[in-house]
Design a protein around this motif. Structure first.
Motif, PDB file in Angstrom:
ATOM      1  N   UNK A  29       0.821  -1.211   0.000  1.00 18.97           N
ATOM      2  CA  UNK A  29       0.000   0.000   0.000  1.00 18.97           C
ATOM      3  C   UNK A  29       0.853   1.258   0.000  1.00 18.97           C
ATOM      4  N   UNK A  30       2.041   1.155   0.591  1.00 18.41           N
ATOM      5  CA  UNK A  30       2.903   2.341   0.661  1.00 18.41           C
ATOM      6  C   UNK A  30       3.495   2.707  -0.691  1.00 18.41           C
ATOM      7  N   UNK A  31       3.479   1.763  -1.620  1.00 14.90           N
ATOM      8  CA  UNK A  31       4.017   2.042  -2.949  1.00 14.90           C
ATOM      9  C   UNK A  31       2.960   2.757  -3.783  1.00 14.90           C
ATOM     10  N   UNK A  32       3.296   3.908  -4.298  1.00  8.81           N
ATOM     11  CA  UNK A  32       2.311   4.648  -5.070  1.00  8.81           C
ATOM     12  C   UNK A  32       1.886   3.895  -6.311  1.00  8.81           C
ATOM     13  N   UNK A  33       2.849   3.319  -7.019  1.00 10.35           N
ATOM     14  CA  UNK A  33       2.516   2.621  -8.257  1.00 10.35           C
ATOM     15  C   UNK A  33       3.272   1.310  -8.356  1.00 10.35           C
ATOM     16  N   UNK A  34       2.573   0.292  -8.794  1.00  7.56           N
ATOM     17  CA  UNK A  34       3.165  -1.000  -9.084  1.00  7.56           C
ATOM     18  C   UNK A  34       3.064  -1.253 -10.578  1.00  7.56           C
ATOM     19  N   UNK A  35       4.028  -1.980 -11.105  1.00  6.52           N
ATOM     20  CA  UNK A  35       4.016  -2.223 -12.536  1.00  6.52           C
ATOM     21  C   UNK A  35       4.407  -3.636 -12.884  1.00  6.52           C
ATOM     22  N   UNK A  36       3.988  -4.044 -14.080  1.00  6.79           N
ATOM     23  CA  UNK A  36       4.465  -5.284 -14.675  1.00  6.79           C
ATOM     24  C   UNK A  36       5.389  -4.927 -15.830  1.00  6.79           C
ATOM     25  N   UNK A  37       6.529  -5.568 -15.841  1.00  9.04           N
ATOM     26  CA  UNK A  37       7.537  -5.371 -16.865  1.00  9.04           C
ATOM     27  C   UNK A  37       7.744  -6.702 -17.597  1.00  9.04           C
ATOM     28  N   UNK A  38       8.305  -6.618 -18.789  1.00 10.89           N
ATOM     29  CA  UNK A  38       8.670  -7.850 -19.473  1.00 10.89           C
ATOM     30  C   UNK A  38       9.970  -7.667 -20.229  1.00 10.89           C
ATOM     31  N   UNK A  93       8.247 -12.095 -17.395  1.00 13.54           N
ATOM     32  CA  UNK A  93       7.469 -11.002 -16.823  1.00 13.54           C
ATOM     33  C   UNK A  93       7.843 -10.803 -15.353  1.00 13.54           C
ATOM     34  N   UNK A  94       8.056  -9.554 -14.997  1.00 16.35           N
ATOM     35  CA  UNK A  94       8.444  -9.178 -13.646  1.00 16.35           C
ATOM     36  C   UNK A  94       7.485  -8.123 -13.098  1.00 16.35           C
ATOM     37  N   UNK A  95       7.314  -8.107 -11.798  1.00 17.07           N
ATOM     38  CA  UNK A  95       6.622  -6.976 -11.183  1.00 17.07           C
ATOM     39  C   UNK A  95       7.636  -6.173 -10.375  1.00 17.07           C
ATOM     40  N   UNK A  96       7.335  -4.924 -10.181  1.00 21.43           N
ATOM     41  CA  UNK A  96       8.199  -4.018  -9.439  1.00 21.43           C
ATOM     42  C   UNK A  96       7.405  -2.744  -9.215  1.00 21.43           C
ATOM     43  N   UNK A  97       7.955  -1.843  -8.487  1.00 25.49           N
ATOM     44  CA  UNK A  97       7.337  -0.535  -8.363  1.00 25.49           C
ATOM     45  C   UNK A  97       7.578   0.235  -9.664  1.00 25.49           C
ATOM     46  N   UNK A  98       6.889   1.355  -9.811  1.00 25.21           N
ATOM     47  CA  UNK A  98       7.153   2.253 -10.926  1.00 25.21           C
ATOM     48  C   UNK A  98       7.312   3.658 -10.374  1.00 25.21           C
ATOM     49  N   UNK A  99       8.516   4.236 -10.471  1.00 25.20           N
ATOM     50  CA  UNK A  99       9.689   3.676 -11.144  1.00 25.20           C
ATOM     51  C   UNK A  99      10.246   2.462 -10.405  1.00 25.20           C
ATOM     52  N   UNK A 100      10.982   1.659 -11.123  1.00 30.51           N
ATOM     53  CA  UNK A 100      11.442   0.390 -10.546  1.00 30.51           C
ATOM     54  C   UNK A 100      12.526   0.600  -9.503  1.00 30.51           C
ATOM     55  N   UNK A 101      12.613  -0.352  -8.593  1.00 35.07           N
ATOM     56  CA  UNK A 101      13.617  -0.358  -7.548  1.00 35.07           C
ATOM     57  C   UNK A 101      14.536  -1.544  -7.778  1.00 35.07           C
ATOM     58  N   UNK A 102      15.835  -1.283  -7.837  1.00 37.98           N
ATOM     59  CA  UNK A 102      16.795  -2.332  -8.174  1.00 37.98           C
ATOM     60  C   UNK A 102      16.666  -3.545  -7.266  1.00 37.98           C
TER      61      UNK A 102
END
Length: 115
Positions: A29-38, A93-102
């Motif tokens: 919930x603390x992450x403003x945006x989550x994303x799927x990358x490929x 396919x990966x998930x991460x925050x957006x912008x991504x965190x290493x």
């Protein structure tokens, strides 16, 4: 440190569907945006879908109308529903925050679409 684990990948024929899940070890919930990358073989990793805390969604043109991203904050999980799959959707396919965190990249989920 939050850990993200992707699941739900597999082999599917063109036109088929898959649903990917991304389970977080802690609250997202603390992450403003989550994303799927490929990342397709020989290509850079790209963002294909994102969803912010308020539920607003954005998609890459290549998946718009076919993929749907959603998040369940109570279950600390982000989903990617993929319909009308094409061979060019083949990728890890990966998930991460957006912008991504290493530090949040997981193992990813392999999606292979056969023609």
């Amino acid at each position: 440190q939050v850990q993200l684990v992707e699941s739900g990948g597999g082999l599917v024929q063109a036109g088929g569907s898959l649903r990917l899940s991304c389970a977080a070890s802690e609250s997202i919930f603390s992450f403003n945006a989550m994303g799927w990358y490929r990342q397709a073989p020989g290509k850079q990793r790209v963002l294909v879908a994102r969803i912010n805390r308020g539920g607003f969604r954005n998609y890459a043109d290549s998946v718009k109308g076919r993929f749907t991203i959603s998040r369940d904050n109570a279950k600390n999980t982000v989903y990617l529903q993929m319909n009308s799959l094409k061979p060019e959707d083949t990728a890890v396919y990966y998930c991460n925050t957006d912008p991504s965190s290493t530090g949040l990249w997981g193992q990813g989920a392999q999606v292979t679409v056969s023609s």
